[in-house]
Design an enzyme around this catalytic site. Structure first.
Site, PDB file in Angstrom:
ATOM      1  CE1 TYR A 120      36.380  36.739  30.958  1.00  0.00           C
ATOM      2  CE2 TYR A 120      36.707  37.562  28.748  1.00  0.00           C
ATOM      3  CZ  TYR A 120      37.043  37.567  30.082  1.00  0.00           C
ATOM      4  OH  TYR A 120      38.042  38.409  30.537  1.00  0.00           O
ATOM      5  CE  LYS A 167      48.844  27.331  35.738  1.00  0.00           C
ATOM      6  NZ  LYS A 167      50.273  27.534  35.980  1.00  0.00           N
ATOM      7  CG  ASP A 199      51.659  30.211  34.739  1.00  0.00           C
ATOM      8  OD1 ASP A 199      51.912  29.546  33.712  1.00  0.00           O
ATOM      9  OD2 ASP A 199      51.627  29.708  35.868  1.00  0.00           O
ATOM     10  CG  ASP A 223      39.976  40.060  27.834  1.00  0.00           C
ATOM     11  OD1 ASP A 223      40.293  41.002  27.093  1.00  0.00           O
ATOM     12  OD2 ASP A 223      39.053  40.129  28.653  1.00  0.00           O
ATOM     13  CG  ASP A 227      44.143  44.558  28.021  1.00  0.00           C
ATOM     14  OD1 ASP A 227      43.696  44.442  26.864  1.00  0.00           O
ATOM     15  OD2 ASP A 227      43.552  45.193  28.903  1.00  0.00           O
TER      16      ASP A 227
END
Ligand code: ATP
Length: 326
Positions: A120, A167, A199, A223, A227
């Site tokens: 971002y 990751k 993941d 982020d 959620d």
């Protein structure tokens, strides 16, 4: 000293949940000075810019900011506003509440998300009609800062399990750096933690959220995982967040402008009110924050409930009920 709070409702249901939250804060009679700021899609249409300079300055100069939601202009509004308050940590608690139908009622997680860099950072290019690129920025300094914040948060709030999401098996250099920086901070502070591939972590969070407490994440992972956690506890109408900097902070619900329900007066104000409770805690009004939180919890348990939680109450019915409990 009177605290000055910048109030930026923004778009969609921000225009509904922010006024409801101000009514609740008024009932606490804290003597704060609330100053309105404009931002968002409607402001872009009227004035040609989604975030006027005076709104940026208002957030920068206030003691804290309450922000509702931004629609299409989100990137042009919330990213600069986070910068205005010098925020480096996005704190997103995801808790299941009694009385709310949660997929996993044992969930009590806090995502501590780095929110200045990663994917971002805004370093994107269109190299040709065919080729677009994005640069993922990870620095030692920002990674150490978020790790310090996350470990200290876990200690201060009684969370035993700390997990660093990464990751690094694929993004070897950037997440290799992230892991190295977190490890250095843990060693200096004598903190214990686990590492988890982001993941696989997504799957484990769904199956066994009770195994996790504070999750320290690079920007995009934080982020998305937060959620996901919203889905575990009953939806986005329940998740508050804080964007914390060294001396200033902005508080907003995790949800966006929810155009599908905007204007109907049925948005759940809980996420916004719980964001205000995080603000009170940040401003050292710990007792008032606890009172506000337990009023919200009591309404979540006994109703009235908005449609997202299976009820038919309005935003105002819920904020009035919270005020009654106060
Ligand atoms: P944006 O583009 O602004 O992020 P969006 O619709 O893509 O908007 P959200 O605003 O986060 O994303 O909404 C996702 C879903 O969750 C929508 O169906 C919305 O109605 C629901 N939702 C989000 N917040 C609330 C809330 N406070 N109360 C009830 N439902 C909500």
């Amino acid at each position: 000293m009177t605290e000055q709070i910048a109030v930026i409702p923004g778009d969609g249901i921000g225009q509904e949940v922010v006024p409801a939250t101000l009514d609740v804060l008024d009932a606490l009679d804290l003597g704060f000075e609330f100053v309105d700021g404009d931002a968002g899609d409607a402001v872009l249409e009227e004035r040609g810019e989604a975030l006027p300079d005076e709104t940026y300055e208002l957030a920068a100069e206030s003691d804290a900011t309450l922000f509702g939601a931004a629609g299409e202009t989100a990137a042009d509004v919330i990213l600069p506003l986070r910068e205005a308050v010098g925020s480096f940590a996005n704190v997103r608690p995801a808790r299941a509440y009694p009385g709310v139908d949660a997929v996993k009622p044992e969930t009590d997680l806090v995502f501590v998300r780095e929110n200045t860099e990663g994917v971002y950072a805004g370093i994107e290019s269109q190299l040709s009609d065919d080729v677009t690129t994005l640069t993922r920025l990870i620095t030692d300094s920002a990674s150490r800062r978020i790790a310090e914040y996350g470990f200290e948060y876990a200690e201060a709030n009684g969370y035993e399990d700390v997990t660093v999401a990464h990751k690094a098996n694929v993004m070897r250099t950037t997440d290799g750096q992230f892991l190295e920086s977190c490890s250095a901070v843990a060693e200096e502070g004598n903190y214990e933690y686990d590492e988890a591939l982001m993941d696989a972590l997504a799957m484990h969070l769904i199956m066994h959220p009770e195994d996790y407490g504070v999750v320290i994440c690079p920007n995009l992972a934080g982020d998305m995982l937060s959620d996901l956690a919203a889905g575990l506890v009953g939806g986005l109408g329940l998740l508050p967040s804080a964007n914390v900097g060294p001396d200033n902070a902005l508080f907003e619900p995790v949800h966006g402008s929810a155009p599908d329900i905007a204007g109907q007066g049925i948005a759940n104000p809980s996420a916004m009110v719980l964001s205000a409770a995080m603000m009170l805690e940040h401003l050292d009004y710990a007792d008032e924050a606890a009172t506000l939180r337990s009023a919200v919890e009591s309404v979540l348990e006994d109703g009235p409930k908005t449609p997202d939680l299976g009820g038919d109450a309005s935003t105002e019915d819920v904020s009035d009920a919270i005020i009654d409990r106060l």
